[in-house]
Every structure is written in structure tokens, then in C-alpha cells.
Design a protein around this motif. Structure first.
Motif, PDB file in Angstrom:
ATOM      1  N   THR A  96       0.828  -1.211   0.000  1.00 51.60           N
ATOM      2  CA  THR A  96       0.000   0.000   0.000  1.00 51.60           C
ATOM      3  C   THR A  96       0.854   1.250   0.000  1.00 51.60           C
ATOM      4  OG1 THR A  96      -0.109   0.408   2.388  1.00 51.60           O
ATOM      5  CG2 THR A  96      -1.569  -1.294   1.498  1.00 51.60           C
ATOM      6  N   PRO A 155      -0.232   4.208   1.889  1.00 46.81           N
ATOM      7  CA  PRO A 155      -0.261   4.791   3.238  1.00 46.81           C
ATOM      8  C   PRO A 155       0.694   4.147   4.234  1.00 46.81           C
ATOM      9  CG  PRO A 155      -2.487   4.616   2.382  1.00 46.81           C
ATOM     10  CD  PRO A 155      -1.595   3.923   1.393  1.00 46.81           C
ATOM     11  N   SER A 197       4.617   4.950   5.349  1.00 53.45           N
ATOM     12  CA  SER A 197       5.045   5.974   6.308  1.00 53.45           C
ATOM     13  C   SER A 197       5.161   5.444   7.731  1.00 53.45           C
ATOM     14  CB  SER A 197       4.050   7.148   6.287  1.00 53.45           C
ATOM     15  OG  SER A 197       2.765   6.715   6.737  1.00 53.45           O
ATOM     16  N   THR A 257       0.394   1.697  -6.208  1.00 49.70           N
ATOM     17  CA  THR A 257       1.544   2.310  -5.544  1.00 49.70           C
ATOM     18  C   THR A 257       2.852   1.893  -6.173  1.00 49.70           C
ATOM     19  OG1 THR A 257       0.357   2.431  -3.440  1.00 49.70           O
ATOM     20  CG2 THR A 257       2.765   2.539  -3.344  1.00 49.70           C
ATOM     21  N   CYS A 287      -6.048   2.224   7.970  1.00 50.27           N
ATOM     22  CA  CYS A 287      -6.585   3.592   7.941  1.00 50.27           C
ATOM     23  C   CYS A 287      -6.381   4.279   9.287  1.00 50.27           C
ATOM     24  CB  CYS A 287      -8.066   3.570   7.574  1.00 50.27           C
ATOM     25  SG  CYS A 287      -8.404   3.188   5.839  1.00 50.27           S
ATOM     26  N   THR A 313      -2.609   5.178   9.851  1.00 49.30           N
ATOM     27  CA  THR A 313      -2.045   6.196   8.961  1.00 49.30           C
ATOM     28  C   THR A 313      -2.937   7.424   8.813  1.00 49.30           C
ATOM     29  OG1 THR A 313      -3.046   5.114   7.036  1.00 49.30           O
ATOM     30  CG2 THR A 313      -0.815   4.433   7.639  1.00 49.30           C
ATOM     31  N   ARG A 314      -4.092   7.393   9.483  1.00 48.67           N
ATOM     32  CA  ARG A 314      -5.077   8.479   9.345  1.00 48.67           C
ATOM     33  C   ARG A 314      -5.418   8.722   7.883  1.00 48.67           C
ATOM     34  NH1 ARG A 314      -3.066  12.995  13.858  1.00 48.67           N
ATOM     35  NH2 ARG A 314      -3.115  11.572  15.645  1.00 48.67           N
ATOM     36  N   SER A 315      -5.565   7.639   7.155  1.00 44.92           N
ATOM     37  CA  SER A 315      -5.877   7.717   5.734  1.00 44.92           C
ATOM     38  C   SER A 315      -7.323   7.294   5.499  1.00 44.92           C
ATOM     39  CB  SER A 315      -4.923   6.847   4.924  1.00 44.92           C
ATOM     40  OG  SER A 315      -4.919   5.529   5.412  1.00 44.92           O
ATOM     41  N   SER A 316      -7.738   7.420   4.261  1.00 45.57           N
ATOM     42  CA  SER A 316      -9.087   7.041   3.850  1.00 45.57           C
ATOM     43  C   SER A 316      -9.026   5.746   3.051  1.00 45.57           C
ATOM     44  CB  SER A 316      -9.675   8.154   2.973  1.00 45.57           C
ATOM     45  OG  SER A 316     -10.790   7.686   2.237  1.00 45.57           O
ATOM     46  N   ASP A 362      -7.589   5.786  -0.392  1.00 47.94           N
ATOM     47  CA  ASP A 362      -6.154   5.839  -0.620  1.00 47.94           C
ATOM     48  C   ASP A 362      -5.581   4.471  -0.983  1.00 47.94           C
ATOM     49  OD1 ASP A 362      -5.973   8.580  -0.001  1.00 47.94           O
ATOM     50  OD2 ASP A 362      -5.893   8.127   2.144  1.00 47.94           O
TER      51      ASP A 362
END
Length: 499
Positions: A89, A91, A94, A133, A324, A327-330, A333
Motif C-alpha cells: 500500500t 499509506p 510511512s 503504488t 486507515c 495512517t489516518r488515511s481514507s 487511498d
């Protein structure tokens, strides 16, 4: 040492050179790194290079059964402290791991020089290795085709000669499928033999296992000795043989009764090449003195595949939610197919999930009945030669229609669509034979016995009863001696590059 000399050894052989002082680990590391720079632009096998880490490891005093040997780990569940585990992925690139996973620590303790991570589809959810990605990972034997998945990057790296062996894992065929696509040996250990700890206890209800992809049976056998040391914190303990697995390669198997079938458990098409691969393997086995006969476990493969996918989609929903959150992602993503699997998984009611998993016992009992009369089950590993890149890509119309459905949480609606049924069929129809060993927790292996007339690898699968890893390795070594594959190499990238 030249590259052709480097590729002429397996990992055990390279470790022997190091231990005798005939070559330094730094020299092997430089050869591996140079080979990666040469071929990776064409095959896209690595998702992360850890060059400085590899350099430091190569300068240490070599120790262990694989002291000084270059090695790559899979970018899924194989955590290396200080580096991200992306799971294919964007996200998660990181998020750096805070500790080594147990298998990675055992690889380090065995002396391996880890210098990178290999590509995988998002969360290991496909039998191909293509993501938005990292792009598409390509098969060194034909770069218009996939090296399989989900350990596709590891398979491509080993087949192309970057490393003699690489980390892999298998939750539905993810060691055996890439091995078959790229002409490698791949053993999925049985449930509980190799710990997935410490962060994971019993992945996918025990269906998933860590392992390696290699070019020689003795590399995998020696590695199984490294990985199968009991873990006191594991959810359960399993018996081990009273002698090292590496001894299996020098001890011929007893005469075996092997049942074979080339009929897809899904009732889908199996190519003539895959049928011929099994028939050829049966003839070879008979010449080695084994009894081989047509036989079938008698399992409802369609029902089994749905029960497998029910559990798989529920896991997909859980993994996406955790990613999610971390990584505070949606969800947007992530790849669209990941979003779809997760949406369907969220729509699975708890009783339906438990009922699907409970039926795994039926398939386990049926396979045990088969093994009461046959030592091993022989099938194709792949239902057809390695797929062309992009064949299972989500069609453009579906990419336009799905996002609104996903935004309103229409998982149940999506599960009933032709697109979702096609997604499941496309993923399983090309590889319908491998999930049985995962569901039942039995060991299974791909042996690279065959190539198509076009020169593409096409292996066969053997599934054994519980605790039969030693027997499988014995048979694999016997086949390897009768029909060697180690010195078969794919074309060089310069002559096989895709525009």
C-alpha cells in the motif's frame, strides 16, 4: 567472483564459501546489489532497498547456517525494526516497524544479509503482483506476464538471480503460485510449524504461513530448520521430526501411493499445458517407483471457495480498518479492489463468518480421508500458464461505478454484482488448486517439473497430511535429482524487456 559464479551456487553453497573464507559477505552483497540495479527496472521486484543495512550486515562476522548470504524479505508481515512494512500500500509506507517479526529475527540470527523488501499486492490479496503504488511486477521468463502473487516480488528476484532465496508467505497459495510462475521450489509449511509472532498469533485462522522461495530443495529444507524452532508464545505447538529437515534431501522417500487430479475444484477450465504437466509428473513418479493413480478428495470446491472468500473478505475489512487508523488515511487511498473486498467483508454477518469457518472442518476431514488411502495429492499448481500483466485489472466501467457504491457502504449490493463474482472467479479460476492446503492447514509444495512449449515455467503441486514436510522434501529432492531445474535461467532483461 563474477555474477555467473554467484548464480551457480544456492544459499547453502554461498554460505559454505563464506565459512571457508573463499569469499567475503561484502563481495556477495555487492554482486546482489549490482544485479538488482541491472534487472529490477525491467521486473520491479523490490519495493524498498535497505542498502546501508545490507552493507552493515555484510561487514559483520558471518555466523549461522546462511552466514553472509544476501537476502530479501517480503513487504508483508515480515517486519524489520526501523523500516516500514507497506503491505503493498501507499499509506503504510510511512509507518516504521518498532520491532522485528520473529521470522525476520531468525533470518538475521541465521546470518542472512537483508538489504531490501519485495513487492506484493495490497495485503497479499491477489495471485498477481500489481498495485497502483508500486506498479506491476513482471516475470523474468516473460516480462509481459505476472510472476504470480502474493510473493511475486520475491519470486521475480530469485528467478532473476538477485538472491538465491527470498522471504515469502502463503495464505491461499502465495508461495506455491509464484514458484510455479517462475520455475522455483516453494513449500508452504503446515499450520503452526512456523510462528508468525510476536504481533500475529494465528493469521487467517491458521491458513497463512511464513516461508521462502528458493532454487534448490536443500535451501528450503535448511531454512525450515531455522524457521520451525518452537515459539513458546505461539497459540499452539506442533510436533517436529526427530532429525533436521535438511537431512531429507539425502534420504530417499519410501515408495509412495500418490493420487492425482487435474480437474479444477471450481469446475472452471484447466489448460492443456497444466493437464500435461500433471500427466508428465505422474509418469516421472512412476519411473521413480511410486504408485500413481487418478483420485480426488471429493470436496465441494465451489462451496469451499466461497467459505474461503468469506473469511478472506472479513480479514480484508479488518486490515483496511487498522491501516486507515494507523495512517489516518481514507479507504480511497487504497486500491479499488482492496476497497471492494473490505466492503464485502464488512457486510458479512458474524454468524455467517463463523459458519463459513466451521465448514473448514468438513474440508479438513475430507482431505484426511483422502490421505488415509493416498500418501500425497498431486494437482496442477496453476490452471494455466502465468497470466499476462493487466489481465485481472479492474475494468474502467467498474472503476467508474464502484466508488459511489463504496461511499454509501453497499457491500451487500457489491457482493451480488457480476463484477464481484468476476473478481473472485478471475482471482481463483487461474489458481483453484492451492487454497485447499491453506484451509486444512496441510503442508504443500510446488515443484518446477514442467515448462510450456513457449518456455514458461508451469509447476505441479503436492499436498501432504499433517506433519509431512519431511516427506515432501524427500520427494522434492528425488524429483530434483531426476529432473534438475537449478541451472535453468530466464532470458537476460536486455533481451526480454517490455516497452
Amino acid at each position: 567472483m563474477r555474477f555467473d559464479e554467484y548464480r551457480g551456487y544456492d544459499a547453502v553453497g554461498l554460505a559454505g564459501l563464506v565459512s571457508r573464507g573463499e569469499v567475503h559477505p561484502a563481495e556477495l552483497f555487492r554482486l546482489a546489489l549490482d544485479r538488482c540495479a541491472e534487472v529490477d527496472p525491467a521486473i520491479n521486484a523490490t519495493s524498498l532497498l535497505m542498502e546501508q543495512n545490507g552493507k552493515e550486515l555484510a561487514e559483520r562476522e558471518p555466523a549461522g547456517p546462511f552466514g553472509g548470504v544476501p537476502f530479501l524479505i517480503k513487504d508483508l508481515n515480515q517486519d524489520y525494526a526501523g523500516y516500514p512494512t507497506s503491505a503493498g500500500t501507499g499509506p503504510l509506507r510511512s509507518v516504521r516497524a518498532t520491532a522485528n517479526s520473529l521470522v525476520v529475527q531468525r533470518w538475521l540470527d541465521a546470518g542472512l544479509v537483508i538489504f531490501g523488501k519485495t513487492t506484493t499486492p495490497e495485503f497479499g490479496s491477489k495471485a498477481i503482483t500489481e498495485t497502483r503504488t508500486f506498479g506491476a511486477t513482471r516475470n523474468p521468463w516473460d516480462t509481459t506476464r505476472t510472476p504470480g502473487g502474493s510473493s511475486g516480488g520475491s519470486a521475480a528476484a530469485v528467478a532473476a538471480g538477485i538472491v538465491p532465496m527470498a522471504g515469502a508467505s502463503d495464505g491461499g497459495g502465495s508461495i506455491r503460485i509464484p514458484a510455479a510462475c517462475t520455475g522455483l521450489f516453494g513449500l508452504k509449511p503446515g499450520r503452526g510449524l512456523v510462528s508468525s509472532g510476536p504481533l500475529v498469533g494465528d493469521p487467517l485462522f491458521g491458513a497463512a504461513s511464513e516461508g521462502v522461495l528458493s532454487r534448490s530443495v536443500r535451501d528450503t529444507a535448511t531454512m525450515l530448520d531455522v524457521l520451525s524452532v518452537p515459539d513458546p508464545g505461539a497459540p499452539y505447538q506442533v510436533s517436529r521430526p526427530d532429525r533436521p529437515y535438511r537431512d531429507a534431501v539425502t534420504e530417499p522417500p519410501r515408495r509412495l501411493r500418490i493420487g492425482f487430479t487435474s480437474e479444477s475444484p471450481l469446475g472452471t477450465k484447466v489448460s492443456a499445458e497444466a493437464v500435461r504437466a500433471v500427466e508428465d509428473a505422474a509418469t516421472l513418479l512412476e519411473s521413480l517407483g511410486h504408485t500413481v493413480e487418478s483420485a480426488d478428495p471429493g470436496i465441494d470446491g465451489r462451496r469451499m471457495s466461497m467459505d474461503f472468500m468469506t473469511v478472506w473478505t472479513a480479514q480484508s475489512a479488518s486490515r483496511l480498518a487498522l491501516a486507515c487508523r494507523a495512517t489516518r488515511s481514507s479507504p480511497t487511498d487504497f486500491d479499488i479492489d482492496t476497497q471492494v473486498l473490505a466492503a464485502v467483508g464488512r457486510a458479512v454477518a458474524a454468524p455467517a463468518l463463523m459458519q463459513a469457518h466451521a465448514r473448514w472442518n468438513d474440508y479438513t476431514r475430507a482431505l484426511a480421508g483422502f490421505h488415509h488411502t493416498h500418501d500425497l495429492l498431486l494437482t496442477p499448481t496453476l490452471a494455466e500458464p502465468p497470466l499476462h500483466i493487466g489481465r485481472n485489472r479492474t475494468p474502467a466501467p467498474a472503476r467508474a461505478v464502484l466508488p459511489p457504491l463504496l461511499r454509501v457502504g453497499a457491500g451487500r449490493i457489491i457482493a451480488r454484482t457480476a463484477y464481484y463474482r468476476g473478481l473472485v472467479t478471475a482471482n481463483l479460476a487461474a489458481v483453484p488448486f492451492t487454497q485447499l492446503a491453506n484451509i486444512t492447514g496441510r503442508p504443500a509444495m510446488n515443484v518446477p517439473t514442467s515448462w510450456t512449449p513457449e518456455g514458461l515455467p508451469l509447476g505441479v503441486q503436492f499436498v501432504g497430511p499433517s506433519g509431512s514436510e519431511y516427506l515432501l522434501l524427500q520427494l522434492a529432492a528425488e524429483i530434483e535429482s531426476a529432473r534438475p531445474w537449478f541451472d535453468r535461467h530466464p532470458p537476460e532483461p536486455a533481451r526480454n524487456r517490455t516497452p
